[in-house]
Structures are given as structure tokens and as C-alpha cells.
Design a protein around this motif. Structure first.
Motif, PDB file in Angstrom:
ATOM      1  N   ALA A 223       0.718  -1.032  -0.104  1.00 30.91           N
ATOM      2  CA  ALA A 223      -0.021  -0.110   0.050  1.00 30.91           C
ATOM      3  C   ALA A 223       0.819   1.040  -0.048  1.00 30.91           C
ATOM      4  O   ALA A 223       0.615   2.101  -0.504  1.00 30.91           O
ATOM      5  CB  ALA A 223      -0.872  -0.080   1.062  1.00 30.91           C
ATOM      6  N   VAL A 224       1.963   1.432   0.689  1.00 24.85           N
ATOM      7  CA  VAL A 224       2.942   2.200   0.659  1.00 24.85           C
ATOM      8  C   VAL A 224       3.625   2.615  -0.597  1.00 24.85           C
ATOM      9  O   VAL A 224       3.540   3.746  -1.200  1.00 24.85           O
ATOM     10  CB  VAL A 224       4.021   2.221   1.895  1.00 24.85           C
ATOM     11  N   VAL A 225       4.045   1.447  -1.368  1.00 29.48           N
ATOM     12  CA  VAL A 225       4.749   1.524  -2.460  1.00 29.48           C
ATOM     13  C   VAL A 225       3.827   1.953  -3.682  1.00 29.48           C
ATOM     14  O   VAL A 225       4.372   2.606  -4.382  1.00 29.48           O
ATOM     15  CB  VAL A 225       5.419   0.218  -2.700  1.00 29.48           C
ATOM     16  N   ASP A 226       2.676   1.115  -3.508  1.00 30.66           N
ATOM     17  CA  ASP A 226       1.629   1.402  -4.779  1.00 30.66           C
ATOM     18  C   ASP A 226       0.668   2.435  -4.519  1.00 30.66           C
ATOM     19  O   ASP A 226       0.019   2.772  -5.607  1.00 30.66           O
ATOM     20  CB  ASP A 226       1.186  -0.096  -5.136  1.00 30.66           C
ATOM     21  N   SER A 227       0.711   2.941  -3.611  1.00 32.15           N
ATOM     22  CA  SER A 227      -0.551   4.111  -3.306  1.00 32.15           C
ATOM     23  C   SER A 227      -1.811   3.714  -3.742  1.00 32.15           C
ATOM     24  O   SER A 227      -2.279   4.336  -4.467  1.00 32.15           O
ATOM     25  CB  SER A 227       0.065   5.395  -4.107  1.00 32.15           C
ATOM     26  N   VAL A 228      -2.204   2.549  -2.982  1.00 36.65           N
ATOM     27  CA  VAL A 228      -3.540   1.972  -3.651  1.00 36.65           C
ATOM     28  C   VAL A 228      -4.646   2.101  -2.697  1.00 36.65           C
ATOM     29  O   VAL A 228      -4.100   2.356  -1.409  1.00 36.65           O
ATOM     30  CB  VAL A 228      -3.420   0.203  -3.846  1.00 36.65           C
ATOM     31  N   THR A 229      -5.663   2.644  -3.057  1.00 35.88           N
ATOM     32  CA  THR A 229      -6.888   2.809  -2.181  1.00 35.88           C
ATOM     33  C   THR A 229      -8.005   1.914  -2.530  1.00 35.88           C
ATOM     34  O   THR A 229      -8.045   1.127  -3.783  1.00 35.88           O
ATOM     35  CB  THR A 229      -7.049   4.345  -2.250  1.00 35.88           C
TER      36      THR A 229
END
Length: 113
Positions: free
Chosen positions: A27-33
Motif C-alpha cells: 500500500a505504501v509502495v503502490d499508493s493503492v486505495t
């Protein structure tokens, strides 16, 4: 064919060793929501950029059974725990520029170093 979603990517990368700490790291690396809205999911990357701009910055995330710590310069530490904390905590620590520190001191305030 559509682009694989986050969970599919993680299963492909980690197989049955998918842990909460790996989910946090991705989630931090890919900035996914989860909302899939383009204007959402930017906060973690912004925190990482801010941490990297400081000499001794760091951020941490504790969520469910996983832990993730990022230190300026790119050092990453992950942990998985036996018990869930039943929630999420995100925290960060950054150093203030020297001038800002002096401004605080002039006002009788003190900054932790």
C-alpha cells in the motif's frame, strides 16, 4: 485484459505467505486505495516523501497483525504479530528546519529532537 488488482498482484508475489505487513508495504509502495478513486490513496506516499526530506525522519504503520517502519534513506522494517490490534495507527516523526526550531524557541516553545 485488465490490470491485476492489488490483491492479485500480492498473491502472485507472495503466494500463501501474504501477511498484513506485506499488505501495508504494498500500500505504501503502490499508493493503492480501496475506493479506486484517482484522488484518493496519496497520503502514504506523501508521508514517505516528507520523511525522506529529513535527516532523521521515520514513519510507522501498525494495522491488524502487521507492522511497517520506514526511515529516511529507504530503510524498511516489517513485522507480523500473533494478535490483531483491531485497527490501524499511522505515525511519523520528522526533524524541523533549524530556522523553524529557532522560531519555536523565541516563542518559549521547545521541539523534541
Amino acid at each position: 485484459k485488465t490490470k491485476p488488482n492489488l490483491i492479485e498482484n500480492l498473491i502472485n508475489m507472495f503466494g500463501n505467505k501474504l501477511t498484513d505487513s506485506k499488505l501495508i508495504q504494498e500500500a505504501v509502495v503502490d499508493s493503492v486505495t480501496r475506493t479506486h478513486k484517482s484522488y484518493r490513496g496519496k497520503g502514504l506516499r506523501q508521508i514517505v516523501k516528507t520523511v525522506d526530506s529529513c535527516d532523521k525522519g521515520e514513519m510507522f504503520i501498525l494495522s491488524n497483525c502487521g507492522g511497517y517502519r520506514y526511515k529516511s534513506g529507504g530503510e524498511i522494517e516489517t513485522n507480523d504479530y500473533a494478535s490483531s490490534m483491531s485497527g490501524t495507527i499511522v505515525g511519523w516523526r520528522v526533524s524541523l528546519p533549524e530556522q523553524m526550531d529557532l522560531d519555536f524557541q523565541e516563542k518559549g516553545l521547545e521541539c523534541a529532537h
